[in-house]
Design an enzyme around this catalytic site. Structure first.
Site, mmCIF file in Angstrom:
data_model
loop_
_atom_site.group_PDB
_atom_site.id
_atom_site.type_symbol
_atom_site.label_atom_id
_atom_site.label_comp_id
_atom_site.label_asym_id
_atom_site.label_seq_id
_atom_site.Cartn_x
_atom_site.Cartn_y
_atom_site.Cartn_z
ATOM 1 N N CYS A 287 13.407 -17.155 8.899
ATOM 2 C CA CYS A 287 12.332 -17.369 10.082
ATOM 3 C C CYS A 287 11.984 -16.029 10.871
ATOM 4 O O CYS A 287 10.682 -15.396 10.768
ATOM 5 C CB CYS A 287 12.534 -18.422 10.899
ATOM 6 S SG CYS A 287 11.231 -18.760 12.163
ATOM 7 N N LEU B 218 -1.284 -19.553 0.749
ATOM 8 C CA LEU B 218 -2.580 -19.393 1.664
ATOM 9 C C LEU B 218 -2.496 -18.526 2.753
ATOM 10 O O LEU B 218 -3.507 -17.648 3.189
ATOM 11 C CB LEU B 218 -3.074 -20.650 1.982
ATOM 12 C CG LEU B 218 -3.436 -21.790 0.941
ATOM 13 C CD1 LEU B 218 -3.760 -23.065 1.671
ATOM 14 C CD2 LEU B 218 -4.464 -21.418 -0.125
ATOM 15 N N LEU C 240 11.039 -26.164 7.533
ATOM 16 C CA LEU C 240 10.336 -25.878 8.980
ATOM 17 C C LEU C 240 11.242 -25.420 9.986
ATOM 18 O O LEU C 240 12.311 -26.066 10.090
ATOM 19 C CB LEU C 240 9.258 -26.882 9.597
ATOM 20 C CG LEU C 240 8.098 -27.238 8.541
ATOM 21 C CD1 LEU C 240 7.393 -28.582 9.252
ATOM 22 C CD2 LEU C 240 7.108 -25.955 8.166
ATOM 23 N N HIS D 243 -12.973 -29.253 30.806
ATOM 24 C CA HIS D 243 -14.203 -28.602 30.306
ATOM 25 C C HIS D 243 -14.444 -27.010 30.915
ATOM 26 O O HIS D 243 -14.335 -26.824 31.906
ATOM 27 C CB HIS D 243 -15.322 -29.590 30.913
ATOM 28 C CG HIS D 243 -16.574 -28.905 30.329
ATOM 29 N ND1 HIS D 243 -16.916 -29.099 28.868
ATOM 30 C CD2 HIS D 243 -17.723 -28.482 30.829
ATOM 31 C CE1 HIS D 243 -18.178 -28.869 28.667
ATOM 32 N NE2 HIS D 243 -18.657 -28.204 29.976
HETATM 33 P P1 FAD Z 1 17.323 -19.920 7.090
HETATM 34 O O1 FAD Z 1 16.526 -19.367 8.185
HETATM 35 O O2 FAD Z 1 17.145 -19.549 5.815
HETATM 36 O O3 FAD Z 1 18.609 -19.054 7.606
HETATM 37 C C1 FAD Z 1 20.029 -19.030 7.043
HETATM 38 C C2 FAD Z 1 20.793 -17.941 7.264
HETATM 39 O O4 FAD Z 1 21.954 -18.005 6.410
HETATM 40 C C3 FAD Z 1 20.226 -16.635 6.545
HETATM 41 O O5 FAD Z 1 19.877 -15.703 7.604
HETATM 42 C C4 FAD Z 1 21.287 -16.235 5.455
HETATM 43 O O6 FAD Z 1 21.550 -14.799 5.466
HETATM 44 C C5 FAD Z 1 22.471 -16.932 5.853
HETATM 45 N N1 FAD Z 1 23.397 -17.324 5.058
HETATM 46 C C6 FAD Z 1 23.321 -17.848 3.871
HETATM 47 N N2 FAD Z 1 24.499 -17.920 3.101
HETATM 48 C C7 FAD Z 1 25.362 -17.289 3.981
HETATM 49 C C8 FAD Z 1 26.807 -17.181 3.942
HETATM 50 N N3 FAD Z 1 27.556 -17.707 2.836
HETATM 51 N N4 FAD Z 1 27.229 -16.480 4.894
HETATM 52 C C9 FAD Z 1 26.934 -16.177 6.096
HETATM 53 N N5 FAD Z 1 25.515 -16.360 5.984
HETATM 54 C C10 FAD Z 1 24.730 -17.057 5.055
HETATM 55 N N6 FAD Z 1 8.563 -22.490 9.213
HETATM 56 C C11 FAD Z 1 7.841 -22.805 10.583
HETATM 57 O O7 FAD Z 1 8.243 -23.851 11.049
HETATM 58 N N7 FAD Z 1 6.748 -21.894 10.814
HETATM 59 C C12 FAD Z 1 6.276 -20.971 10.154
HETATM 60 O O8 FAD Z 1 5.068 -20.129 10.406
HETATM 61 C C13 FAD Z 1 6.948 -20.454 9.113
HETATM 62 N N8 FAD Z 1 6.454 -19.492 8.373
HETATM 63 C C14 FAD Z 1 7.343 -19.097 7.286
HETATM 64 C C15 FAD Z 1 6.760 -18.011 6.440
HETATM 65 C C16 FAD Z 1 7.532 -17.638 5.292
HETATM 66 C C17 FAD Z 1 7.274 -16.370 4.642
HETATM 67 C C18 FAD Z 1 8.656 -18.273 4.905
HETATM 68 C C19 FAD Z 1 9.454 -17.772 3.837
HETATM 69 C C20 FAD Z 1 9.010 -19.460 5.501
HETATM 70 C C21 FAD Z 1 8.428 -19.853 6.732
HETATM 71 N N9 FAD Z 1 8.921 -21.050 7.603
HETATM 72 C C22 FAD Z 1 8.055 -21.261 8.627
HETATM 73 C C23 FAD Z 1 10.087 -21.690 7.331
HETATM 74 C C24 FAD Z 1 11.190 -21.230 7.908
HETATM 75 O O9 FAD Z 1 11.609 -19.850 7.847
HETATM 76 C C25 FAD Z 1 12.638 -21.998 7.565
HETATM 77 O O10 FAD Z 1 12.301 -23.393 7.616
HETATM 78 C C26 FAD Z 1 13.621 -21.530 8.515
HETATM 79 O O11 FAD Z 1 13.982 -20.266 8.600
HETATM 80 C C27 FAD Z 1 14.851 -22.538 8.053
HETATM 81 O O12 FAD Z 1 15.930 -22.254 8.798
HETATM 82 P P2 FAD Z 1 17.495 -22.469 8.444
HETATM 83 O O13 FAD Z 1 18.315 -21.669 9.705
HETATM 84 O O14 FAD Z 1 17.835 -23.777 7.900
HETATM 85 O O15 FAD Z 1 17.503 -21.252 7.172
HETATM 86 P P1 NAD Z 2 4.579 -25.364 -0.883
HETATM 87 O O1 NAD Z 2 5.603 -26.431 -1.691
HETATM 88 O O2 NAD Z 2 4.171 -25.442 0.508
HETATM 89 O O3 NAD Z 2 3.753 -24.995 -2.183
HETATM 90 C C1 NAD Z 2 3.977 -24.756 -3.317
HETATM 91 C C2 NAD Z 2 2.526 -25.010 -4.128
HETATM 92 O O4 NAD Z 2 2.728 -24.525 -5.480
HETATM 93 C C3 NAD Z 2 2.362 -26.458 -4.211
HETATM 94 O O5 NAD Z 2 1.048 -26.573 -3.829
HETATM 95 C C4 NAD Z 2 2.716 -26.785 -5.764
HETATM 96 O O6 NAD Z 2 1.755 -27.775 -6.346
HETATM 97 C C5 NAD Z 2 2.413 -25.280 -6.325
HETATM 98 N N1 NAD Z 2 3.000 -25.051 -7.778
HETATM 99 C C6 NAD Z 2 4.251 -25.295 -8.055
HETATM 100 N N2 NAD Z 2 4.351 -24.867 -9.511
HETATM 101 C C7 NAD Z 2 3.103 -24.264 -9.846
HETATM 102 C C8 NAD Z 2 2.718 -23.607 -11.120
HETATM 103 N N3 NAD Z 2 3.582 -23.575 -12.171
HETATM 104 N N4 NAD Z 2 1.588 -23.120 -11.030
HETATM 105 C C9 NAD Z 2 0.842 -23.398 -10.058
HETATM 106 N N5 NAD Z 2 0.963 -24.061 -8.923
HETATM 107 C C10 NAD Z 2 2.216 -24.435 -8.566
HETATM 108 O O7 NAD Z 2 5.700 -24.082 -1.105
HETATM 109 P P2 NAD Z 2 5.592 -22.665 -0.636
HETATM 110 O O8 NAD Z 2 4.118 -22.308 0.167
HETATM 111 O O9 NAD Z 2 6.102 -21.758 -1.266
HETATM 112 O O10 NAD Z 2 6.405 -22.734 0.996
HETATM 113 C C11 NAD Z 2 7.704 -22.953 1.176
HETATM 114 C C12 NAD Z 2 8.115 -23.411 2.212
HETATM 115 O O11 NAD Z 2 8.193 -22.650 3.387
HETATM 116 C C13 NAD Z 2 7.434 -24.587 2.521
HETATM 117 O O12 NAD Z 2 8.678 -25.784 2.893
HETATM 118 C C14 NAD Z 2 6.658 -24.463 3.739
HETATM 119 O O13 NAD Z 2 6.723 -25.627 4.683
HETATM 120 C C15 NAD Z 2 7.581 -23.432 4.502
HETATM 121 N N6 NAD Z 2 6.501 -22.492 5.206
HETATM 122 C C16 NAD Z 2 5.941 -23.037 6.285
HETATM 123 C C17 NAD Z 2 5.241 -22.237 6.925
HETATM 124 C C18 NAD Z 2 4.380 -22.768 8.238
HETATM 125 O O14 NAD Z 2 4.806 -23.587 8.761
HETATM 126 N N7 NAD Z 2 3.260 -22.165 8.541
HETATM 127 C C19 NAD Z 2 4.737 -20.986 6.329
HETATM 128 C C20 NAD Z 2 5.401 -20.413 5.104
HETATM 129 C C21 NAD Z 2 6.202 -21.251 4.633
#
Ligand code: FAD
Ligand code: NAD
Length: 471
Positions: free
Chosen positions: A45, A190, A325, A450
């Site tokens: 995140c 998106l 999330l 408002h």
């Molecule tokens: P992570 O954040 O993945 O953290 C896990 C950590 O564990 C990592 O830092 C990793 O290095 C560490 N780790 C793994 N294995 C080991 C090990 N063996 N030893 C030590 N450390 C280890 N969510 C939202 O709610 N809003 C958003 O706007 C949003 N935007 C996103 C945009 C993108 C591009 C992506 C990819 C994700 C986004 N998400 C968003 C999803 C969000 O990032 C994740 O849901 C969130 O980070 C999950 O938290 P977590 O702690 O479970 O896992």
């Molecule tokens: P997603 O599950 O949101 O979307 C993946 C999309 O790829 C789906 O619509 C699926 O139908 C499509 N797809 C799968 N296989 C395909 C194929 N072979 N060809 C064409 N389309 C295909 O996954 P994501 O966008 O990769 O995001 C991953 C996770 O990260 C999600 O769980 C999301 O909630 C989280 N995330 C959250 C935020 C936010 O909260 N604003 C931002 C970024 C990521």
């Protein structure tokens, strides 16, 4: 950490799930250590997810607005150009400030931060391969697995994070690609597609399903959002699956086929973003040493108190069930520590909001119309367009609507779906409504200032149980 010392709690992973749990445990007086291998706290995140993507979304929107949306507001600007390096630097500054902030909170709450990769040696002992070299072990009475998730790779395409990228490459590009193909029209596709499209790339999103937005987005909202994004310049190929990808020199060629078989097509791109979802990450964690297994989607299996079948080992966040999330991970972190220290905790999975940070934003909580229909629930619908909201009109930002769904008999709110300016902030009111079991009439009879965008929220509620005034 010394071998002799046993902690009350050892957390593996310093992402949102792990770091919040660590702080909460420290506050609760537990002796706690958190192991993180990335070299920075905050996980996906803070480092490569929510925060950097929102920095780029915000600043690319500003650029796009200056280019296309200032003249009719009476603001004429001279030459406008992107300094991509500076835009990336602004993003890095935000990330660094926040990750350092978490490190400070660890100190403040007596959390021991171990920089390295943790693996189970036995049910109470974690071996840590330290980032700075060497190894150590740390023992915990309790262990929390919070190792998060990783991008699901697209079979046959090798990710190099330059030409074939995941979101991690998409937040770190050094130039604007001329043509970009996005595989997957979910949230990442998106959001990151929007960023590069605004900065000048020709972006085509290929989505397997018949609608964009990924799981949970209401179909009417998805349709409207697609129209708006298409107007901004993004191209969409729905009901289309990517079958193959190849690198030829500097060009990546993508082969697609109609999802239900048939029509084939080839797309060329300078960069291909794979955004087909994420999968739990447990590589190298040594689960086999303690006999813990994952389900068919790689998720750690847990009970309602986040316990694995080994009772003192819990798992939360992306590595287990539920939406991936950050705020869901955070809720679970607090609840898991409360279960540990008090024996009870609470997360309402029916009231976790989703937000897509495009412009306009898309936000929802509760159930979609499609979900209610398939569950056979009778419901009422009330909606209100931003084009009839005075503040949206004043701001010349009128695209989108608020839609409220309530139980046909009791009027209890079952779902709220917004596409529109500031939807991500506005949804908080909807979450509260669902959390407190509000009816649409409760909201309709609550005064909203408002002129604000939130009046559209109130009027959608009025339209659900009676009639809106301004539409
Ligand atoms: P992570 O954040 O993945 O953290 C896990 C950590 O564990 C990592 O830092 C990793 O290095 C560490 N780790 C793994 N294995 C080991 C090990 N063996 N030893 C030590 N450390 C280890 N969510 C939202 O709610 N809003 C958003 O706007 C949003 N935007 C996103 C945009 C993108 C591009 C992506 C990819 C994700 C986004 N998400 C968003 C999803 C969000 O990032 C994740 O849901 C969130 O980070 C999950 O938290 P977590 O702690 O479970 O896992
Ligand atoms: P997603 O599950 O949101 O979307 C993946 C999309 O790829 C789906 O619509 C699926 O139908 C499509 N797809 C799968 N296989 C395909 C194929 N072979 N060809 C064409 N389309 C295909 O996954 P994501 O966008 O990769 O995001 C991953 C996770 O990260 C999600 O769980 C999301 O909630 C989280 N995330 C959250 C935020 C936010 O909260 N604003 C931002 C970024 C990521």
């Amino acid at each position: 950490a010394s071998e002799a010392e046993e902690k009350d709690l050892v957390i593996i992973g310093g992402g949102v799930a792990g770091y919040v749990a660590a702080i909460k445990a420290g506050q609760s007086g537990l002796k706690v250590a958190c192991i993180e291998k990335r070299g920075a706290l905050g996980g996906t995140c803070l480092n490569v997810g929510c925060i950097p993507s929102k920095s780029l979304l915000n600043n690319s929107h500003l650029y796009h607005q200056i280019l296309h949306d200032t003249k009719h507001r009476g603001i004429e600007v001279g030459e406008v150009k992107i300094n991509l390096q500076a835009m990336m630097q602004a993003k890095d500054t935000s990330v660094a400030g926040l990750t350092k902030g978490v490190e400070f909170l660890f100190k403040k709450n007596n959390v021991e931060y171990i920089k390295g990769t943790g693996a189970f040696q036995d049910e109470h002992t974690i071996a840590v391969n330290l980032i700075d070299g060497g190894e150590t072990t740390v023992r915990g009475k309790n262990i929390l697995i919070a190792t998060g998730s990783e991008a699901t790779p697209f079979p046959g395409l090798t990710i190099d994070e330059k030409k074939v990228i995941t979101s991690t490459g998409a937040i770190a590009m050094t130039e604007v690609p001329k043509k970009m193909v996005v595989i997957g029209g979910g949230i990442i596709g998106l959001e990151m597609g929007s960023v590069w499209s605004r900065l000048g790339s020709e972006v085509t999103v290929v989505e397997f399903l018949g609608q964009i937005g990924g799981p949970g987005m209401d179909a009417e909202v998805a349709k409207q959002t697609q129209k708006i994004l298409a107007k901004q310049g993004m191209k969409f190929k729905l009901n289309t699956k990517v079958t193959k990808g190849d690198m030829e020199g500097e060009t990546v060629t993508i082969n697609t086929e109609a999802a239900k078989g048939g029509k084939e097509e080839t797309l060329d791109a300078d960069v291909v973003l794979c955004a087909i979802g994420r999968r739990p990450y447990t590589n190298g964690l040594g689960l086999e040493n303690i006999g813990l297994e994952t389900d068919d989607r790689g998720r750690l299996i847990i009970d309602q108190e986040y316990r694995t079948k080994i009772q003192h080992i819990r798992a939360i966040g992306d590595v287990t069930f539920g939406p991936m999330l950050a705020h869901k991970a955070e809720e679970e972190a607090v609840a898991a520590i409360e279960y540990l220290t008090k024996g009870y905790g609470h997360v309402n999975y029916g009231a976790i909001p989703s937000v897509m940070y495009t412009h306009p934003e898309v936000a929802w909580v509760g159930q979609s119309e499609e979900e209610l229909k398939s569950a056979g629930v009778k419901y009422k619908v009330g909606s209100f367009p931003f084009s009839a909201n005075s503040r949206a009109k004043t701001n010349l930002d009128t695209l989108g609507f608020v839609k409220m769904l309530s139980d046909a008999e009791t009027d209890r709110i079952l779902g709220i779906h917004i596409v529109g300016p500031n939807a991500g902030e506005m949804i908080a009111e909807g979450v509260l409504a669902i959390e407190y079991g509000a009816s649409s009439e409760d909201i309709a009879r609550t005064s909203h200032a408002h002129p604000t965008l939130s009046e559209a929220f109130k009027e959608a509620a009025m339209a659900t149980y009676d009639k809106a005034i301004h539409y």
